[in-house]
Design an enzyme around this catalytic site. Structure first.
Site, PDB file in Angstrom:
ATOM      1  N   HIS A  57      12.437  23.094  -6.815  1.00 27.80           N
ATOM      2  CA  HIS A  57      11.174  23.794  -7.056  1.00 27.80           C
ATOM      3  C   HIS A  57      10.303  23.860  -5.807  1.00 27.80           C
ATOM      4  O   HIS A  57      10.384  23.021  -4.915  1.00 27.80           O
ATOM      5  CB  HIS A  57      10.386  23.065  -8.150  1.00 27.80           C
ATOM      6  CG  HIS A  57      11.116  22.996  -9.453  1.00 27.80           C
ATOM      7  ND1 HIS A  57      10.845  22.056 -10.417  1.00 27.80           N
ATOM      8  CD2 HIS A  57      12.144  23.728  -9.959  1.00 27.80           C
ATOM      9  CE1 HIS A  57      11.634  22.229 -11.449  1.00 27.80           C
ATOM     10  NE2 HIS A  57      12.448  23.238 -11.192  1.00 27.80           N
ATOM     11  N   GLU A  76       0.868  -1.166   0.000  1.00 27.15           N
ATOM     12  CA  GLU A  76       0.000   0.000   0.000  1.00 27.15           C
ATOM     13  C   GLU A  76       0.913   1.227   0.000  1.00 27.15           C
ATOM     14  O   GLU A  76       1.440   1.618   1.039  1.00 27.15           O
ATOM     15  CB  GLU A  76      -0.899   0.007   1.251  1.00 27.15           C
ATOM     16  CG  GLU A  76      -1.946  -1.074   1.285  1.00 27.15           C
ATOM     17  CD  GLU A  76      -2.879  -0.950   2.483  1.00 27.15           C
ATOM     18  OE1 GLU A  76      -2.769   0.043   3.240  1.00 27.15           O
ATOM     19  OE2 GLU A  76      -3.710  -1.848   2.678  1.00 27.15           O
ATOM     20  N   TYR A  97       4.668  11.403  -7.333  1.00 24.39           N
ATOM     21  CA  TYR A  97       4.519  12.091  -6.051  1.00 24.39           C
ATOM     22  C   TYR A  97       3.157  12.748  -5.905  1.00 24.39           C
ATOM     23  O   TYR A  97       2.554  13.183  -6.880  1.00 24.39           O
ATOM     24  CB  TYR A  97       5.647  13.097  -5.834  1.00 24.39           C
ATOM     25  CG  TYR A  97       5.933  14.069  -6.942  1.00 24.39           C
ATOM     26  CD1 TYR A  97       6.596  13.664  -8.099  1.00 24.39           C
ATOM     27  CD2 TYR A  97       5.588  15.411  -6.829  1.00 24.39           C
ATOM     28  CE1 TYR A  97       6.886  14.554  -9.114  1.00 24.39           C
ATOM     29  CE2 TYR A  97       5.897  16.311  -7.836  1.00 24.39           C
ATOM     30  CZ  TYR A  97       6.525  15.880  -8.973  1.00 24.39           C
ATOM     31  OH  TYR A  97       6.826  16.771  -9.977  1.00 24.39           O
ATOM     32  N   LYS A 122      14.626  26.699 -17.518  1.00 19.28           N
ATOM     33  CA  LYS A 122      14.110  27.341 -16.285  1.00 19.28           C
ATOM     34  C   LYS A 122      15.040  27.052 -15.115  1.00 19.28           C
ATOM     35  O   LYS A 122      15.404  27.952 -14.358  1.00 19.28           O
ATOM     36  CB  LYS A 122      12.706  26.810 -15.984  1.00 19.28           C
ATOM     37  CG  LYS A 122      12.132  27.280 -14.662  1.00 19.28           C
ATOM     38  CD  LYS A 122      10.744  26.694 -14.391  1.00 19.28           C
ATOM     39  CE  LYS A 122      10.820  25.310 -13.774  1.00 19.28           C
ATOM     40  NZ  LYS A 122       9.512  24.803 -13.314  1.00 19.28           N
ATOM     41  N   ASP A 123      15.456  25.808 -14.985  1.00 21.37           N
ATOM     42  CA  ASP A 123      16.285  25.435 -13.834  1.00 21.37           C
ATOM     43  C   ASP A 123      17.704  25.992 -13.968  1.00 21.37           C
ATOM     44  O   ASP A 123      18.314  26.395 -12.985  1.00 21.37           O
ATOM     45  CB  ASP A 123      16.307  23.917 -13.671  1.00 21.37           C
ATOM     46  CG  ASP A 123      14.962  23.388 -13.175  1.00 21.37           C
ATOM     47  OD1 ASP A 123      14.756  22.162 -13.200  1.00 21.37           O
ATOM     48  OD2 ASP A 123      14.105  24.217 -12.789  1.00 21.37           O
ATOM     49  N   LYS A 177       4.650  17.503  -0.397  1.00 27.94           N
ATOM     50  CA  LYS A 177       4.848  16.456  -1.403  1.00 27.94           C
ATOM     51  C   LYS A 177       5.264  15.157  -0.721  1.00 27.94           C
ATOM     52  O   LYS A 177       6.053  15.171   0.216  1.00 27.94           O
ATOM     53  CB  LYS A 177       5.936  16.878  -2.406  1.00 27.94           C
ATOM     54  CG  LYS A 177       5.558  18.094  -3.243  1.00 27.94           C
ATOM     55  CD  LYS A 177       6.720  18.616  -4.042  1.00 27.94           C
ATOM     56  CE  LYS A 177       6.333  19.933  -4.712  1.00 27.94           C
ATOM     57  NZ  LYS A 177       7.524  20.624  -5.284  1.00 27.94           N
ATOM     58  N   ASN A 220       1.530  13.476  -9.322  1.00 26.54           N
ATOM     59  CA  ASN A 220       2.408  13.791 -10.459  1.00 26.54           C
ATOM     60  C   ASN A 220       3.270  12.583 -10.782  1.00 26.54           C
ATOM     61  O   ASN A 220       3.581  11.774  -9.912  1.00 26.54           O
ATOM     62  CB  ASN A 220       3.309  14.982 -10.129  1.00 26.54           C
ATOM     63  CG  ASN A 220       2.530  16.271  -9.978  1.00 26.54           C
ATOM     64  OD1 ASN A 220       1.412  16.394 -10.468  1.00 26.54           O
ATOM     65  ND2 ASN A 220       3.120  17.245  -9.305  1.00 26.54           N
ATOM     66  N   HIS A 224      12.219  21.381  -3.436  1.00 30.00           N
ATOM     67  CA  HIS A 224      12.375  19.953  -3.748  1.00 30.00           C
ATOM     68  C   HIS A 224      13.006  19.782  -5.120  1.00 30.00           C
ATOM     69  O   HIS A 224      12.671  20.501  -6.074  1.00 30.00           O
ATOM     70  CB  HIS A 224      11.014  19.256  -3.723  1.00 30.00           C
ATOM     71  CG  HIS A 224      11.080  17.840  -4.206  1.00 30.00           C
ATOM     72  ND1 HIS A 224      10.460  17.436  -5.370  1.00 30.00           N
ATOM     73  CD2 HIS A 224      11.735  16.761  -3.720  1.00 30.00           C
ATOM     74  CE1 HIS A 224      10.703  16.150  -5.560  1.00 30.00           C
ATOM     75  NE2 HIS A 224      11.473  15.710  -4.566  1.00 30.00           N
ATOM     76  N   ARG A 226      16.028  17.836 -11.914  1.00 28.40           N
ATOM     77  CA  ARG A 226      14.798  18.633 -11.928  1.00 28.40           C
ATOM     78  C   ARG A 226      14.696  19.335 -10.571  1.00 28.40           C
ATOM     79  O   ARG A 226      14.721  18.677  -9.539  1.00 28.40           O
ATOM     80  CB  ARG A 226      13.566  17.746 -12.146  1.00 28.40           C
ATOM     81  CG  ARG A 226      13.528  17.058 -13.532  1.00 28.40           C
ATOM     82  CD  ARG A 226      12.269  16.246 -13.683  1.00 28.40           C
ATOM     83  NE  ARG A 226      12.236  15.442 -14.906  1.00 28.40           N
ATOM     84  CZ  ARG A 226      11.338  15.635 -15.876  1.00 28.40           C
ATOM     85  NH1 ARG A 226      10.434  16.600 -15.768  1.00 28.40           N
ATOM     86  NH2 ARG A 226      11.344  14.861 -16.955  1.00 28.40           N
ATOM     87  N   ASP A 253       4.629  28.998  -9.026  1.00 23.75           N
ATOM     88  CA  ASP A 253       5.717  28.044  -9.241  1.00 23.75           C
ATOM     89  C   ASP A 253       7.044  28.784  -9.213  1.00 23.75           C
ATOM     90  O   ASP A 253       7.228  29.781  -9.917  1.00 23.75           O
ATOM     91  CB  ASP A 253       5.505  27.373 -10.607  1.00 23.75           C
ATOM     92  CG  ASP A 253       6.334  26.120 -10.792  1.00 23.75           C
ATOM     93  OD1 ASP A 253       6.657  25.792 -11.949  1.00 23.75           O
ATOM     94  OD2 ASP A 253       6.672  25.485  -9.774  1.00 23.75           O
TER      95      ASP A 253
HETATM   96  C1  LIG Z   1       4.750  20.709 -12.009  1.00 22.62           C
HETATM   97  C2  LIG Z   1       3.710  20.679 -13.081  1.00 22.62           C
HETATM   98  C3  LIG Z   1       4.029  20.915 -14.401  1.00 22.62           C
HETATM   99  N1  LIG Z   1       3.063  20.868 -15.364  1.00 22.62           N
HETATM  100  C4  LIG Z   1       3.467  21.086 -16.754  1.00 22.62           C
HETATM  101  C5  LIG Z   1       4.146  22.407 -16.990  1.00 22.62           C
HETATM  102  C6  LIG Z   1       5.122  22.114 -18.099  1.00 22.62           C
HETATM  103  O1  LIG Z   1       4.468  22.257 -19.357  1.00 22.62           O
HETATM  104  C7  LIG Z   1       5.464  20.642 -17.908  1.00 22.62           C
HETATM  105  C8  LIG Z   1       6.813  20.414 -17.250  1.00 22.62           C
HETATM  106  O2  LIG Z   1       6.850  21.200 -16.071  1.00 22.62           O
HETATM  107  P1  LIG Z   1       8.212  21.372 -15.303  1.00 22.62           P
HETATM  108  O3  LIG Z   1       9.322  21.605 -16.265  1.00 22.62           O
HETATM  109  O4  LIG Z   1       7.988  22.387 -14.194  1.00 22.62           O
HETATM  110  O5  LIG Z   1       8.382  19.919 -14.661  1.00 22.62           O
HETATM  111  P2  LIG Z   1       9.509  19.514 -13.585  1.00 22.62           P
HETATM  112  O6  LIG Z   1      10.804  20.192 -13.896  1.00 22.62           O
HETATM  113  O7  LIG Z   1       9.466  18.046 -13.470  1.00 22.62           O
HETATM  114  O8  LIG Z   1       8.973  20.173 -12.243  1.00 22.62           O
HETATM  115  C9  LIG Z   1       8.643  19.404 -11.108  1.00 22.62           C
HETATM  116  O9  LIG Z   1       9.859  18.960 -10.570  1.00 22.62           O
HETATM  117  C10 LIG Z   1      10.134  19.161  -9.208  1.00 22.62           C
HETATM  118  C11 LIG Z   1      11.058  18.062  -8.765  1.00 22.62           C
HETATM  119  C12 LIG Z   1       8.977  19.307  -8.319  1.00 22.62           C
HETATM  120  O10 LIG Z   1       9.024  18.981  -7.129  1.00 22.62           O
HETATM  121  C13 LIG Z   1       7.773  19.957  -8.827  1.00 22.62           C
HETATM  122  O11 LIG Z   1       6.624  19.180  -8.564  1.00 22.62           O
HETATM  123  C14 LIG Z   1       7.782  20.297 -10.249  1.00 22.62           C
HETATM  124  O12 LIG Z   1       8.236  21.632 -10.320  1.00 22.62           O
HETATM  125  O13 LIG Z   1       4.424  20.102 -17.084  1.00 22.62           O
HETATM  126  C15 LIG Z   1       1.745  20.602 -15.076  1.00 22.62           C
HETATM  127  O14 LIG Z   1       0.874  20.598 -15.974  1.00 22.62           O
HETATM  128  N2  LIG Z   1       1.403  20.379 -13.759  1.00 22.62           N
HETATM  129  C16 LIG Z   1       2.329  20.393 -12.752  1.00 22.62           C
HETATM  130  O15 LIG Z   1       1.963  20.155 -11.576  1.00 22.62           O
END
Ligand SMILES: Cc1cn([C@H]2C[C@H](O)[C@@H](COP(=O)(O)OP(=O)(O)O[C@H]3O[C@H](C)C(=O)[C@H](O)[C@H]3O)O2)c(=O)[nH]c1=O
Length: 198
Positions: A73, A39, A143, A180-181, A83, A59, A130, A70, A154
């Site tokens: 954030h 579980e 997560y 972005k990062d 989370k 997610n 995170h 990644r 964000d």
């Molecule tokens: C976070 C998120 C993103 N998106 C869309 C926005 C972008 O078009 C695409 C990729 O987003 P992003 O580049 O922000 O994804 P990650 O770099 O994996 O970001 C995540 O990575 C780190 C480790 C985290 O803890 C966060 O949950 C989150 O910021 O997914 C969504 O539609 N919903 C969401 O909740």
């Protein structure tokens, strides 16, 4: 493949980290000749342990290559997120950084290896940034979040801010990262409204 096995009456092992509010949860795995059953999240059982969080969004991301970073954030209020993070395939080093102004552990970090094999989960509360670096190709992270995605809230923190000093095991020249990062600000320059409450 060996699984960490627990008896039926034991459902989740909870461990503290160097950051008091960041916890490692390891749900029980019940193994048999087919593999295991676990579980991965049970609201009631966690509430019995004092962890009562209303998660509203799951997610799931796949990072194709080892060395993908990644993060770091977080979302600001009114859409700050708790989370609960686990690894569905492969392995990753998961990192949480305390960004709550006034916290005794402000700017401090913890890292924990999460993998499909070890079944460990990291609970990252609101007020913590995170991120993770993948340790294998084709790593999948799954997560739960306690608030919905809110792009206007964000935020990103520079993953390799020397003032924080996370030991990622990789430098930005070698890491696979989003623009972005790569452009994220240091902690000292961050738009960060979080304040620690004793
Ligand atoms: C976070 C998120 C993103 N998106 C869309 C926005 C972008 O078009 C695409 C990729 O987003 P992003 O580049 O922000 O994804 P990650 O770099 O994996 O970001 C995540 O990575 C780190 C480790 C985290 O803890 C966060 O949950 C989150 O910021 O997914 C969504 O539609 N919903 C969401 O909740």
């Amino acid at each position: 493949m060996g699984y960490l096995l627990f008896s039926q009456e034991f459902f989740v092992h909870i461990e503290a980290t160097a950051l008091p509010d960041v916890l490692i949860l390891t749900p029980a795995r019940f193994g048999d000749s087919r593999g295991f059953f676990s579980e991965s999240w049970n609201k009631s059982r966690l509430a019995e342990q004092g962890i009562d969080i209303e998660f509203v969004q799951d997610n799931h991301s796949l990072s194709a290559a080892k060395g993908t970073v990644r993060g770091l954030h977080f979302q600001t209020p009114p859409h700050a997120q708790d989370k609960l993070v686990r690894c569905g395939r492969g392995a990753l080093l998961d990192v949480a950084v305390d960004i709550r102004h006034g916290s005794p552990t402000y700017g401090k970090w913890v890292s924990v290896e999460l993998s499909a094999d070890n079944g460990r989960q990291l609970l990252v509360p609101k007020g913590f940034a995170h991120g993770f670096v993948t340790l294998t190709d084709d790593t999948e992270i799954i997560y739960k979040c306690s608030d919905y995605y809110a792009p206007d809230c964000d935020r990103a923190l520079m993953f390799d801010d020397p003032a924080v000093g996370v030991e990622w095991g990789i430098h930005r020249e070698k890491a696979i990262m989003s623009d972005k990062d790569l452009a994220a600000p240091a902690l000292a320059d961050l738009d960060n409204p979080f304040v620690w409450v004793a």
